[in-house]
Design a protein around this motif. Structure first.
Motif, PDB file in Angstrom:
ATOM      1  N   MET A   1       8.808 -16.435  21.414  1.00 51.80           N
ATOM      2  CA  MET A   1       8.695 -17.893  21.310  1.00 51.80           C
ATOM      3  C   MET A   1       8.715 -18.509  22.705  1.00 51.80           C
ATOM      4  O   MET A   1       9.510 -18.141  23.552  1.00 51.80           O
ATOM      5  N   MET A   2       7.817 -19.428  22.943  1.00 53.53           N
ATOM      6  CA  MET A   2       7.690 -20.022  24.268  1.00 53.53           C
ATOM      7  C   MET A   2       8.579 -21.246  24.411  1.00 53.53           C
ATOM      8  O   MET A   2       8.930 -21.891  23.430  1.00 53.53           O
ATOM      9  N   THR A   3       8.904 -21.551  25.625  1.00 59.42           N
ATOM     10  CA  THR A   3       9.733 -22.712  25.899  1.00 59.42           C
ATOM     11  C   THR A   3       8.866 -23.931  26.162  1.00 59.42           C
ATOM     12  O   THR A   3       7.659 -23.820  26.402  1.00 59.42           O
ATOM     13  N   THR A   4       9.494 -25.107  26.133  1.00 54.98           N
ATOM     14  CA  THR A   4       8.775 -26.337  26.454  1.00 54.98           C
ATOM     15  C   THR A   4       8.214 -26.272  27.871  1.00 54.98           C
ATOM     16  O   THR A   4       7.094 -26.731  28.129  1.00 54.98           O
ATOM     17  N   MET A   5       8.982 -25.678  28.778  1.00 56.57           N
ATOM     18  CA  MET A   5       8.516 -25.534  30.149  1.00 56.57           C
ATOM     19  C   MET A   5       7.264 -24.676  30.216  1.00 56.57           C
ATOM     20  O   MET A   5       6.340 -24.955  30.972  1.00 56.57           O
ATOM     21  N   MET A   6       7.220 -23.622  29.413  1.00 54.55           N
ATOM     22  CA  MET A   6       6.057 -22.754  29.387  1.00 54.55           C
ATOM     23  C   MET A   6       4.822 -23.522  28.922  1.00 54.55           C
ATOM     24  O   MET A   6       3.735 -23.371  29.484  1.00 54.55           O
ATOM     25  N   ILE A   7       4.978 -24.346  27.900  1.00 54.92           N
ATOM     26  CA  ILE A   7       3.854 -25.148  27.405  1.00 54.92           C
ATOM     27  C   ILE A   7       3.377 -26.108  28.501  1.00 54.92           C
ATOM     28  O   ILE A   7       2.172 -26.298  28.686  1.00 54.92           O
ATOM     29  N   LYS A   8       4.324 -26.689  29.231  1.00 54.51           N
ATOM     30  CA  LYS A   8       3.944 -27.562  30.349  1.00 54.51           C
ATOM     31  C   LYS A   8       3.160 -26.788  31.400  1.00 54.51           C
ATOM     32  O   LYS A   8       2.178 -27.285  31.964  1.00 54.51           O
ATOM     33  N   ASN A   9       3.586 -25.547  31.657  1.00 55.33           N
ATOM     34  CA  ASN A   9       2.883 -24.715  32.631  1.00 55.33           C
ATOM     35  C   ASN A   9       1.479 -24.366  32.147  1.00 55.33           C
ATOM     36  O   ASN A   9       0.525 -24.353  32.932  1.00 55.33           O
ATOM     37  N   VAL A  10       1.363 -24.077  30.855  1.00 54.76           N
ATOM     38  CA  VAL A  10       0.054 -23.799  30.267  1.00 54.76           C
ATOM     39  C   VAL A  10      -0.847 -25.021  30.407  1.00 54.76           C
ATOM     40  O   VAL A  10      -2.022 -24.919  30.769  1.00 54.76           O
ATOM     41  N   ALA A  11      -0.297 -26.191  30.104  1.00 55.34           N
ATOM     42  CA  ALA A  11      -1.070 -27.432  30.205  1.00 55.34           C
ATOM     43  C   ALA A  11      -1.558 -27.653  31.636  1.00 55.34           C
ATOM     44  O   ALA A  11      -2.725 -28.025  31.864  1.00 55.34           O
ATOM     45  N   THR A  12      -0.680 -27.421  32.601  1.00 55.02           N
ATOM     46  CA  THR A  12      -1.048 -27.592  34.008  1.00 55.02           C
ATOM     47  C   THR A  12      -2.138 -26.607  34.409  1.00 55.02           C
ATOM     48  O   THR A  12      -3.121 -26.977  35.068  1.00 55.02           O
ATOM     49  N   TYR A  13      -1.976 -25.356  33.999  1.00 57.47           N
ATOM     50  CA  TYR A  13      -2.948 -24.319  34.348  1.00 57.47           C
ATOM     51  C   TYR A  13      -4.315 -24.618  33.732  1.00 57.47           C
ATOM     52  O   TYR A  13      -5.352 -24.562  34.422  1.00 57.47           O
ATOM     53  N   CYS A  14      -4.340 -24.937  32.445  1.00 53.65           N
ATOM     54  CA  CYS A  14      -5.608 -25.189  31.761  1.00 53.65           C
ATOM     55  C   CYS A  14      -6.274 -26.461  32.281  1.00 53.65           C
ATOM     56  O   CYS A  14      -7.507 -26.521  32.391  1.00 53.65           O
ATOM     57  N   SER A  80     -12.482 -17.395  26.856  1.00 55.84           N
ATOM     58  CA  SER A  80     -11.250 -18.165  26.647  1.00 55.84           C
ATOM     59  C   SER A  80     -10.107 -17.234  26.281  1.00 55.84           C
ATOM     60  O   SER A  80      -8.973 -17.383  26.760  1.00 55.84           O
ATOM     61  N   LYS A  81     -10.391 -16.246  25.437  1.00 59.52           N
ATOM     62  CA  LYS A  81      -9.375 -15.270  25.033  1.00 59.52           C
ATOM     63  C   LYS A  81      -8.920 -14.424  26.227  1.00 59.52           C
ATOM     64  O   LYS A  81      -7.730 -14.151  26.379  1.00 59.52           O
ATOM     65  N   ARG A  82      -9.867 -14.040  27.079  1.00 59.55           N
ATOM     66  CA  ARG A  82      -9.514 -13.251  28.266  1.00 59.55           C
ATOM     67  C   ARG A  82      -8.634 -14.062  29.218  1.00 59.55           C
ATOM     68  O   ARG A  82      -7.642 -13.555  29.749  1.00 59.55           O
ATOM     69  N   ILE A  83      -9.017 -15.312  29.434  1.00 63.12           N
ATOM     70  CA  ILE A  83      -8.253 -16.184  30.329  1.00 63.12           C
ATOM     71  C   ILE A  83      -6.841 -16.391  29.786  1.00 63.12           C
ATOM     72  O   ILE A  83      -5.854 -16.310  30.528  1.00 63.12           O
ATOM     73  N   ALA A  84      -6.752 -16.652  28.488  1.00 64.34           N
ATOM     74  CA  ALA A  84      -5.442 -16.864  27.856  1.00 64.34           C
ATOM     75  C   ALA A  84      -4.585 -15.612  27.943  1.00 64.34           C
ATOM     76  O   ALA A  84      -3.398 -15.678  28.296  1.00 64.34           O
ATOM     77  N   THR A  85      -5.180 -14.471  27.634  1.00 65.78           N
ATOM     78  CA  THR A  85      -4.434 -13.206  27.659  1.00 65.78           C
ATOM     79  C   THR A  85      -3.900 -12.902  29.048  1.00 65.78           C
ATOM     80  O   THR A  85      -2.724 -12.544  29.213  1.00 65.78           O
ATOM     81  N   LYS A  90       1.045 -12.658  32.359  1.00 66.38           N
ATOM     82  CA  LYS A  90       1.769 -12.950  33.606  1.00 66.38           C
ATOM     83  C   LYS A  90       3.045 -13.733  33.322  1.00 66.38           C
ATOM     84  O   LYS A  90       4.013 -13.658  34.089  1.00 66.38           O
ATOM     85  N   GLN A  91       3.034 -14.482  32.224  1.00 66.68           N
ATOM     86  CA  GLN A  91       4.210 -15.273  31.844  1.00 66.68           C
ATOM     87  C   GLN A  91       5.155 -14.479  30.934  1.00 66.68           C
ATOM     88  O   GLN A  91       6.112 -15.031  30.389  1.00 66.68           O
ATOM     89  N   ASN A  92       4.839 -13.192  30.761  1.00 65.83           N
ATOM     90  CA  ASN A  92       5.680 -12.301  29.953  1.00 65.83           C
ATOM     91  C   ASN A  92       5.761 -12.694  28.482  1.00 65.83           C
ATOM     92  O   ASN A  92       6.770 -12.453  27.815  1.00 65.83           O
ATOM     93  N   ALA A  93       4.689 -13.305  27.985  1.00 65.92           N
ATOM     94  CA  ALA A  93       4.629 -13.591  26.549  1.00 65.92           C
ATOM     95  C   ALA A  93       4.471 -12.265  25.803  1.00 65.92           C
ATOM     96  O   ALA A  93       3.820 -11.350  26.298  1.00 65.92           O
ATOM     97  N   ILE A  98       0.447 -13.453  21.943  1.00 66.82           N
ATOM     98  CA  ILE A  98      -0.888 -13.461  22.548  1.00 66.82           C
ATOM     99  C   ILE A  98      -1.963 -13.208  21.490  1.00 66.82           C
ATOM    100  O   ILE A  98      -3.002 -13.881  21.460  1.00 66.82           O
ATOM    101  N   ASP A  99      -1.702 -12.258  20.601  1.00 69.48           N
ATOM    102  CA  ASP A  99      -2.668 -11.937  19.547  1.00 69.48           C
ATOM    103  C   ASP A  99      -2.921 -13.137  18.644  1.00 69.48           C
ATOM    104  O   ASP A  99      -4.065 -13.400  18.242  1.00 69.48           O
ATOM    105  N   LYS A 100      -1.873 -13.866  18.310  1.00 65.81           N
ATOM    106  CA  LYS A 100      -2.026 -15.032  17.438  1.00 65.81           C
ATOM    107  C   LYS A 100      -2.787 -16.151  18.129  1.00 65.81           C
ATOM    108  O   LYS A 100      -3.625 -16.828  17.517  1.00 65.81           O
ATOM    109  N   VAL A 101      -2.516 -16.341  19.428  1.00 64.13           N
ATOM    110  CA  VAL A 101      -3.256 -17.339  20.204  1.00 64.13           C
ATOM    111  C   VAL A 101      -4.741 -16.980  20.222  1.00 64.13           C
ATOM    112  O   VAL A 101      -5.613 -17.824  19.975  1.00 64.13           O
TER     113      VAL A 101
END
Length: 201
Positions: A1-14, A80-85, A90-93, A98-101
Motif C-alpha cells: 500500500m502506498m503512502t500519500t507522499m508516494m502519490i504526491k511523488n507520482v503526481a510530480t513525476y508524471c 505507459s506500463k513500462r514507465i510506471a513499472t 525504484k520506489q520499492n512498490a 505494480i501488476d494491478k496498476v
C-alpha cells in the motif's frame, strides 16, 4: 500500500513527463486530460465507496495511463506500463501493486476491455467526459490531435458520424457508469444526432 507522499511523488513525476515531452504538444492527451482522469477516479471511488488501498492503485494508474505518449502515439499503453513499472520499482512498490496498476492502464486501450473491477473504474474515469457537456469541447481537441499527429483528416460530416458511432458502441463498465454516466451519454447522443440533421445525407 502506498503512502500519500508516494502519490504526491507520482503526481510530480508524471506531471514532469507530460510537460517536458511531446505530450505537451498534444491537444487532447496532455496534462489537463490526465488531471481530469485523476479527479474522475477520486470522484468515482468516493461515489462507489472504494477502499483506500484500491483508490491508491487507481490514482497511480490514472497518473501514468497516458505517459507512454511521451515515447509513441500508437500503442502508448505498453510504454505507459513500462514507465510506471520502472518508476514504481525504484520506489520499492510490491509486484502485486505494480501488476494491478499495469492491468488498469492496459484496459484503457480502445476499445476498452477491462478484466477487473479496478480496471473498469479507470476505464470509466478515462472516458468520463462523454457523459457531460465537456464532450463537445474535448472532441474538438481530439480531432485536432488526430489531424496533426495521425494525419487523420475527415470532413465535418464524417467526424460527427464517427462520434455518434463511438458513443453508441461504447458501454460504461461500473455500476455507477451504467446508472448515472450513461444518462449523460444518451443526452450527448441526442445532441450529435441533432447536429447530423443539419447535414444533407
Amino acid at each position: 500500500m502506498m503512502t500519500t507522499m508516494m502519490i504526491k511523488n507520482v503526481a510530480t513525476y508524471c506531471t514532469e513527463v507530460l510537460t517536458t515531452s511531446k505530450c505537451k504538444e498534444l491537444p487532447f492527451h496532455n496534462l489537463i486530460h490526465t488531471k481530469e482522469v485523476v479527479q474522475n477516479v477520486k470522484y468515482l471511488c468516493a461515489a462507489m465507496d472504494i477502499d483506500d488501498k484500491d483508490t491508491e492503485i487507481l490514482i497511480v494508474a490514472a497518473w501514468f495511463h497516458d505517459t507512454g505518449f511521451s515515447k509513441v502515439y500508437k500503442g502508448h499503453e505498453e510504454e505507459s506500463k513500462r514507465i510506471a513499472t520502472a518508476y514504481l520499482r525504484k520506489q520499492n512498490a510490491n509486484q502485486d501493486f505494480i501488476d494491478k496498476v499495469c492491468n488498469c492502464i492496459e484496459a484503457t486501450k480502445m476499445p476498452q476491455c477491462p478484466t477487473t473491477a479496478l480496471a473498469e473504474l479507470l476505464c470509466d474515469a478515462d472516458i468520463f467526459h462523454i457523459s457531460n457537456a465537456h464532450f463537445f469541447y474535448r472532441k474538438l481537441l481530439l480531432r485536432r490531435e488526430w489531424e496533426v499527429f495521425c494525419n487523420n483528416k475527415v470532413t465535418d460530416l464524417e467526424w460527427h458520424r464517427l462520434n455518434l458511432d463511438f458513443l453508441q458502441k461504447h458501454h460504461f463498465s461500473t455500476a455507477y457508469g451504467k446508472d448515472t454516466l450513461e444518462q449523460g451519454k444518451q443526452e450527448n447522443i441526442s445532441k450529435v444526432k441533432q447536429i447530423l440533421n443539419y447535414f444533407d445525407t
